[in-house]
Each structure stands twice: as structure tokens, then as C-alpha cells.
Design a protein around this motif. Structure first.
Motif, PDB file in Angstrom:
ATOM      1  N   ILE A  75      67.991  32.849  66.002  1.00 15.01           N
ATOM      2  CA  ILE A  75      67.669  32.083  64.565  1.00 15.01           C
ATOM      3  C   ILE A  75      66.868  32.279  63.732  1.00 15.01           C
ATOM      4  N   LEU A  76      65.267  33.040  64.235  1.00 16.70           N
ATOM      5  CA  LEU A  76      64.007  33.361  63.257  1.00 16.70           C
ATOM      6  C   LEU A  76      63.518  34.370  63.928  1.00 16.70           C
ATOM      7  N   ARG A  77      63.832  35.808  62.761  1.00 20.28           N
ATOM      8  CA  ARG A  77      63.214  37.261  63.106  1.00 20.28           C
ATOM      9  C   ARG A  77      61.406  37.192  61.769  1.00 20.28           C
ATOM     10  N   GLY A  78      60.444  37.986  62.819  1.00 24.99           N
ATOM     11  CA  GLY A  78      59.395  37.932  61.318  1.00 24.99           C
ATOM     12  C   GLY A  78      58.631  39.376  61.800  1.00 24.99           C
ATOM     13  N   ARG A  79      57.975  39.470  61.110  1.00 23.83           N
ATOM     14  CA  ARG A  79      57.250  40.928  61.503  1.00 23.83           C
ATOM     15  C   ARG A  79      55.438  40.943  60.732  1.00 23.83           C
ATOM     16  N   ASN A  80      54.731  41.859  61.914  1.00 26.49           N
ATOM     17  CA  ASN A  80      53.408  41.768  61.000  1.00 26.49           C
ATOM     18  C   ASN A  80      53.606  41.844  59.230  1.00 26.49           C
ATOM     19  N   ARG A  81      52.545  41.523  58.603  1.00 21.91           N
ATOM     20  CA  ARG A  81      52.196  41.226  57.283  1.00 21.91           C
ATOM     21  C   ARG A  81      50.907  41.086  56.679  1.00 21.91           C
ATOM     22  N   VAL A  82      49.907  41.723  57.965  1.00 18.77           N
ATOM     23  CA  VAL A  82      48.981  41.445  57.490  1.00 18.77           C
ATOM     24  C   VAL A  82      48.460  42.555  55.900  1.00 18.77           C
ATOM     25  N   PHE A  83      48.272  43.779  55.938  1.00 12.44           N
ATOM     26  CA  PHE A  83      48.696  43.959  55.080  1.00 12.44           C
ATOM     27  C   PHE A  83      48.646  44.135  53.597  1.00 12.44           C
ATOM     28  N   GLN A  84      50.384  44.037  53.675  1.00  9.97           N
ATOM     29  CA  GLN A  84      51.620  44.173  52.513  1.00  9.97           C
ATOM     30  C   GLN A  84      52.068  43.172  52.673  1.00  9.97           C
ATOM     31  N   PRO A  85      52.709  42.389  51.692  1.00  8.61           N
ATOM     32  CA  PRO A  85      52.850  42.934  50.122  1.00  8.61           C
ATOM     33  C   PRO A  85      51.179  42.280  49.549  1.00  8.61           C
ATOM     34  N   SER A  86      50.521  41.805  49.869  1.00  9.29           N
ATOM     35  CA  SER A  86      49.117  41.645  50.230  1.00  9.29           C
ATOM     36  C   SER A  86      47.823  40.687  51.663  1.00  9.29           C
ATOM     37  N   PHE A  87      46.944  41.364  51.383  1.00  8.71           N
ATOM     38  CA  PHE A  87      46.000  40.912  52.686  1.00  8.71           C
ATOM     39  C   PHE A  87      45.798  39.559  52.722  1.00  8.71           C
ATOM     40  N   ARG A  88      46.729  39.382  54.322  1.00  9.91           N
ATOM     41  CA  ARG A  88      46.601  38.168  54.700  1.00  9.91           C
ATOM     42  C   ARG A  88      46.549  38.422  56.571  1.00  9.91           C
ATOM     43  N   LYS A  89      45.589  38.296  56.770  1.00 11.63           N
ATOM     44  CA  LYS A  89      45.109  38.576  58.168  1.00 11.63           C
ATOM     45  C   LYS A  89      45.901  37.153  59.419  1.00 11.63           C
ATOM     46  N   ASP A  90      46.751  36.544  58.478  1.00 10.66           N
ATOM     47  CA  ASP A  90      46.656  35.185  59.455  1.00 10.66           C
ATOM     48  C   ASP A  90      48.719  35.416  59.802  1.00 10.66           C
ATOM     49  N   LEU A  91      48.533  36.826  58.871  1.00 10.91           N
ATOM     50  CA  LEU A  91      50.087  36.798  59.046  1.00 10.91           C
ATOM     51  C   LEU A  91      50.825  37.980  60.572  1.00 10.91           C
ATOM     52  N   HIS A  92      50.705  37.785  61.582  1.00  3.25           N
ATOM     53  CA  HIS A  92      51.019  38.788  62.705  1.00  3.25           C
ATOM     54  C   HIS A  92      52.396  37.941  63.225  1.00  3.25           C
ATOM     55  N   ALA A  93      52.848  38.960  63.430  1.00  5.01           N
ATOM     56  CA  ALA A  93      54.081  38.768  63.399  1.00  5.01           C
ATOM     57  C   ALA A  93      54.820  37.466  64.325  1.00  5.01           C
ATOM     58  N   GLU A  94      54.291  37.383  65.312  1.00  7.13           N
ATOM     59  CA  GLU A  94      54.283  35.791  66.191  1.00  7.13           C
ATOM     60  C   GLU A  94      54.203  34.815  65.532  1.00  7.13           C
ATOM     61  N   ILE A  95      52.743  34.735  65.136  1.00  3.38           N
ATOM     62  CA  ILE A  95      52.564  33.493  64.231  1.00  3.38           C
ATOM     63  C   ILE A  95      53.166  33.091  62.947  1.00  3.38           C
ATOM     64  N   ASP A  96      53.741  34.041  62.726  1.00  3.73           N
ATOM     65  CA  ASP A  96      54.356  33.949  61.205  1.00  3.73           C
ATOM     66  C   ASP A  96      55.942  33.010  61.773  1.00  3.73           C
ATOM     67  N   VAL A  97      56.423  33.589  63.010  1.00  6.49           N
ATOM     68  CA  VAL A  97      57.859  32.812  63.197  1.00  6.49           C
ATOM     69  C   VAL A  97      57.989  31.656  63.518  1.00  6.49           C
ATOM     70  N   LEU A  98      56.610  31.868  64.239  1.00 10.77           N
ATOM     71  CA  LEU A  98      56.598  30.307  64.608  1.00 10.77           C
ATOM     72  C   LEU A  98      55.884  29.098  63.680  1.00 10.77           C
ATOM     73  N   THR A  99      55.267  29.734  62.461  1.00 10.29           N
ATOM     74  CA  THR A  99      54.908  28.261  61.492  1.00 10.29           C
ATOM     75  C   THR A  99      55.653  28.599  60.575  1.00 10.29           C
ATOM     76  N   ARG A 100      57.219  29.586  60.084  1.00  8.09           N
ATOM     77  CA  ARG A 100      58.394  29.279  59.550  1.00  8.09           C
ATOM     78  C   ARG A 100      59.568  28.457  60.296  1.00  8.09           C
ATOM     79  N   TYR A 101      59.204  28.243  61.810  1.00 10.92           N
ATOM     80  CA  TYR A 101      59.885  27.776  62.016  1.00 10.92           C
ATOM     81  C   TYR A 101      59.403  26.019  62.171  1.00 10.92           C
TER      82      TYR A 101
END
Length: 192
Positions: free
Chosen positions: A63-89
């Protein structure tokens, strides 16, 4: 966007993914492929090569996919793949009434401490990873958590995914390649 991490290694990983056929005896192979596609995309974009997805347990639908985005497109140390998917859901479905206990989270690498805490607090019914991370592995410590965290997490299942060994090897390879390149970036090592 021009790939930040490139080279024969990532190209060979992509080719291996495209050529792989899921093994019907390995129930998590389809989800492993989804997180590996995300992990490869993360690495190519210049992030740590980690992917994640949420699956509806009763249907097997991703139902939802995601990936690590810590460095790109801008630095965000909270955008680990698992956290990103759970937060967006959670934002889309509303955490309180979203039946998180009927969802399964898949990650390409064993969750780090920050991600394991977020997974536990989310209430997902299960979390599986393709490969162990010998540096910051945390899932194996699940039983050593304080009582309050055991209560927050409920009875969720955590562990290694039932996937083909090749998929575990690809997950670790993509992760280690991106980690070595990115961690060496600031020390004069050329990326690519």
C-alpha cells in the motif's frame, strides 16, 4: 536528476533485480523486491540504500513504498525509509483508526534504534527485514526493551523476512555500497 552514486556495482544490482523471479516457497519475495527497488533508487539518488514498504496483511497488497532520503534532495536526518513510510501512512490514514496492527512493514535492512522505536510506537502487526546490519542492529534486542516499550509495541512480530538468500545479499550489498561511498564522501573519496 543526474545519479549521485553510480557505477558498475549499482548497475549489476539493478540487473540482478530485473532478472530475479520470486520463489513461490519464499512468502516474502514479492515484498523483498519492492523494498530492494526502493533501496536501489535511494542509493542512486545519493542516499543510504535502504527501502521500505507497508503491506496489508489480509490481501498482501503493497500500500505504500518509500526509501531513505536523508541526504537528497536536501539533508533531513529524520527521513529514514521506515520512518518515512510510517509517517506518510499515518498522515494519510490517521494513526488512531488506521488498523496498524493489520499492516506489515518490510525493510531492506534491520532497523536502526530510531527506526525500531518508530516501528514499535506505530503499532504495526509485524516488521521484517531482508538483511542484518551488523553495525547498528536492534531487532535482536527487542526482548531486552524496558517494560513500558513492550507495552507500547504490543505483541508485534519482528524478524528476518522469509525471502530468497539472493535478495538478502542484494539488500546488504546495496546498503554497504552506499554507506561506504557516502561515509567516505567527506574524506576525499570519489563517489561513483
Amino acid at each position: 536528476m543526474e545519479p549521485l552514486l553510480s557505477g558498475d556495482f549499482l548497475e549489476s544490482m539493478g540487473a540482478a533485480l530485473r532478472e530475479f523471479s520470486p520463489d513461490p516457497r519464499r512468502r516474502h519475495d514479492p515484498f523483498a523486491l519492492a523494498v530492494l527497488e526502493e533501496a536501489l533508487s535511494a542509493a542512486v539518488e545519493g542516499n543510504y540504500g535502504i527501502g521500505a514498504c507497508l503491506v496489508r496483511e489480509e490481501t498482501g497488497e503493497v500500500i505504500l513504498r518509500g526509501r531513505n532520503r536523508v541526504f537528497q534532495p536536501s539533508f533531513r536526518k529524520d527521513l529514514h525509509a521506515e520512518i518515512d513510510v510510517l509517517t506518510r501512512y499515518g498522515k494519510a490514514a490517521g494513526e488512531a483508526g488506521s488498523a496498524m496492527d493489520r499492516l506489515v512493514l518490510f525493510s531492506s535492512i534491520e532497523p536502526c534504534p530510531m527506526c525500531l522505536g518508530r516501528i514499535a510506537a506505530s503499532g504495526v502487526g509485524a516488521a521484517f527485514y531482508l538483511a542484518s546490519d551488523s553495525e547498528s542492529r536492534m531487532a535482536y534486542l527487542r526482548e531486552r526493551r524496558p517494560a513500558v516499550w513492550k507495552g507500547i509495541a504490543g505483541g508485534g512480530t519482528y524478524g528476518k523476512a522469509d525471502c530468497s538468500p539472493l535478495l538478502s545479499e542484494l539488500a546488504l550489498g546495496i546498503f554497504l555500497f552506499s554507506t561506504r561511498k557516502l561515509d567516505g564522501w567527506g574524506q576525499g573519496e570519489k563517489i561513483g
